[in-house]
Design a protein around this motif. Structure first.
Motif, mmCIF file in Angstrom:
data_model
loop_
_atom_site.group_PDB
_atom_site.id
_atom_site.type_symbol
_atom_site.label_atom_id
_atom_site.label_comp_id
_atom_site.label_asym_id
_atom_site.label_seq_id
_atom_site.Cartn_x
_atom_site.Cartn_y
_atom_site.Cartn_z
ATOM 1 N N VAL A 44 0.844 -1.200 0.000
ATOM 2 C CA VAL A 44 0.000 0.000 0.000
ATOM 3 C C VAL A 44 0.880 1.251 0.000
ATOM 4 N N GLY A 45 0.528 2.198 -0.876
ATOM 5 C CA GLY A 45 1.366 3.382 -1.025
ATOM 6 C C GLY A 45 2.712 2.972 -1.584
ATOM 7 N N ALA A 46 2.671 2.154 -2.630
ATOM 8 C CA ALA A 46 3.874 1.479 -3.126
ATOM 9 C C ALA A 46 4.848 2.399 -3.828
ATOM 10 N N GLY A 47 4.432 3.622 -4.121
ATOM 11 C CA GLY A 47 5.332 4.542 -4.810
ATOM 12 C C GLY A 47 5.743 3.992 -6.159
ATOM 13 N N THR A 48 7.038 3.969 -6.410
ATOM 14 C CA THR A 48 7.550 3.455 -7.685
ATOM 15 C C THR A 48 7.829 1.956 -7.625
ATOM 16 N N GLY A 49 7.395 1.320 -6.552
ATOM 17 C CA GLY A 49 7.505 -0.129 -6.469
ATOM 18 C C GLY A 49 8.824 -0.639 -5.928
ATOM 19 N N ILE A 50 9.485 0.142 -5.079
ATOM 20 C CA ILE A 50 10.788 -0.283 -4.553
ATOM 21 C C ILE A 50 10.652 -1.552 -3.728
ATOM 22 N N ALA A 51 9.795 -1.520 -2.715
ATOM 23 C CA ALA A 51 9.583 -2.723 -1.908
ATOM 24 C C ALA A 51 8.894 -3.813 -2.725
ATOM 25 N N SER A 52 7.987 -3.428 -3.601
ATOM 26 C CA SER A 52 7.270 -4.412 -4.413
ATOM 27 C C SER A 52 8.233 -5.274 -5.219
ATOM 28 N N ARG A 53 9.209 -4.645 -5.849
ATOM 29 C CA ARG A 53 10.147 -5.401 -6.682
ATOM 30 C C ARG A 53 10.986 -6.351 -5.840
ATOM 31 N N ILE A 100 -0.096 -7.301 4.423
ATOM 32 C CA ILE A 100 -0.427 -5.961 3.941
ATOM 33 C C ILE A 100 0.688 -5.049 4.428
ATOM 34 N N LEU A 101 1.443 -4.524 3.484
ATOM 35 C CA LEU A 101 2.646 -3.750 3.779
ATOM 36 C C LEU A 101 2.432 -2.271 3.490
ATOM 37 N N PHE A 102 2.832 -1.444 4.434
ATOM 38 C CA PHE A 102 2.940 0.001 4.226
ATOM 39 C C PHE A 102 4.412 0.349 4.392
ATOM 40 N N ALA A 103 5.142 0.490 3.299
ATOM 41 C CA ALA A 103 6.563 0.816 3.347
ATOM 42 C C ALA A 103 6.717 2.314 3.115
ATOM 43 N N GLN A 104 7.089 3.033 4.160
ATOM 44 C CA GLN A 104 7.208 4.496 4.113
ATOM 45 C C GLN A 104 5.866 5.163 3.808
ATOM 46 N N SER A 105 4.754 4.549 4.166
ATOM 47 C CA SER A 105 3.484 5.105 3.695
ATOM 48 C C SER A 105 2.356 5.123 4.713
#
Length: 252
Positions: A44-53, A100-105
Motif C-alpha cells: 500500500v502506497g507502493a510509490g515506484t515499487g521499490i519494496a514491491s520489486r 499488507i505492507l505500508f513501506a514508508q506510507s
C-alpha cells in the motif's frame, strides 16, 4: 500527516528521482516478512515499487496500490501489478492477503479508516507490516544541517530543531503508532535493522530532495537550499547512520 495533502501529493513530480535515490529495504526484513514463500502481498502506497520489486524477487504474489499515477506508471514499467487508488477508497473486490505492507506510507493514511479495512482484507493468520527507513546524518551532523534548514522549513520541523523525528522518521511517534494499532485489536511486534553507510554529497542531496518537505518548496528556494546544504557537506561526503524499523501486527 495524512491531512497534509500538499506533501502527500508532492511525490509524483519527483517520481523518477524517488525511484533512483530512495534506499532499498534490508534483506533480513524481507526474510521476516515473506521468506521465500509465495505469499499474497498488498503493498500500500507502493510509490515506484521499490519494496514491491524486492518482494516479487522473493516469489510473492503481489498487488501494489498507489494513489499517484506518475509513481504508479514507473512501478508498472518495472513489472509490478499496480492499482491506482488511495487505500481508503480502494475496492478490494473480495480479495484477501497474507501480508499488507505500508513501506514508508502508513503516515499518509487515516488510521481510523485504514485499520478496520486492514482487518477485513487480511487472510486468516495474515499480518500487517509497517516499515520505515530511518536514516540520519552523523557527520556533518543534524545540528550542522539545521543551520540551513531553519531558513527554509517550519520552525517545528525536526530538521530545524535537529532532534530525532519521534520514532518512525516520518514525524509519527512509533509508540503512538503501536498504541493506535493495538487499540484497533492487533498484537504488535517491532524489529530494527541497523544501517550505516557513506554518501557522496550528491547522493545525500539527491536522497533528501525526494522528501516531501523538500519537494513542496518552490524551484528557486529548493535550489538555494541545495546549494547551502552542499556547502555544509563540502568535499567529504556524509556519514549516515540509522536503521530500518519494522512493525508487524496480527489481529487478536
Amino acid at each position: 500527516m495524512y491531512r497534509q495533502r500538499d506533501r502527500a501529493d508532492s511525490f509524483g513530480g519527483g517520481a523518477r528521482a524517488y525511484d533512483q535515490h530512495r534506499p532499498r529495504y534490508p534483506e533480513p526484513m524481507l526474510d521476516e516478512l515473506v521468506g521465500s514463500a509465495s505469499l499474497r502481498v498488498l503493498d500500500v502506497g507502493a510509490g515506484t515499487g521499490i519494496a514491491s520489486r524486492q518482494l516479487l524477487a522473493r516469489g510473492a504474489d503481489l498487488v501494489a496500490l498507489e494513489p499517484d499515477p506518475r509513481m504508479a506508471e514507473i512501478a508498472a514499467n518495472h513489472g509490478v501489478t499496480v492499482e491506482v487508488a488511495t487505500f481508503e477508497d480502494w475496492d478490494d473486490a473480495g480479495r484477501m492477503f497474507d501480508v499488507i505492507l505500508f513501506a514508508q506510507s502508513f503516515h499518509w493514511v487515516d488510521p481510523a479508516v485504514a485499520l478496520p479495512k486492514i482487518r477485513r482484507v487480511l487472510a486468516p493468520g495474515g499480518r500487517l507490516a509497517l516499515a520505515w527507513n530511518r536514516l540520519f546524518p552523523v557527520e556533518p551532523s543534524r545540528a550542522d544541517f539545521a543551520e540551513v534548514y531553519r531558513d527554509f522549513l517550519d520552525a517545528a520541523s525536526p530538521l530545524v530543531t535537529a532532534t530525532p523525528t519521534g520514532g518512525t522518521g516520518s514525524g509519527m511517534d512509533s509508540a503512538d503508532v503501536v498504541a493506535t494499532i493495538e487499540a484497533a485489536g492487533f498484537a504488535v511486534q517491532q524489529h530494527t535493522y541497523e544501517r550505516g553507510e557513506r554518501y557522496s554529497s550528491q547522493q545525500w542531496l539527491d536522497l533528501v530532495f525526494t522528501y516531501s518537505n523538500h519537494l513542496v518548496l518552490s524551484a528557486d528556494r529548493a535550489a538555494d537550499m541545495r546549494r547551502r546544504l552542499a556547502a555544509v557537506i563540502g568535499d567529504g561526503g556524509v556519514q549516515v547512520g540509522g536503521d530500518t524499523l519494522l512493525i508487524v501486527a496480527q489481529p487478536v
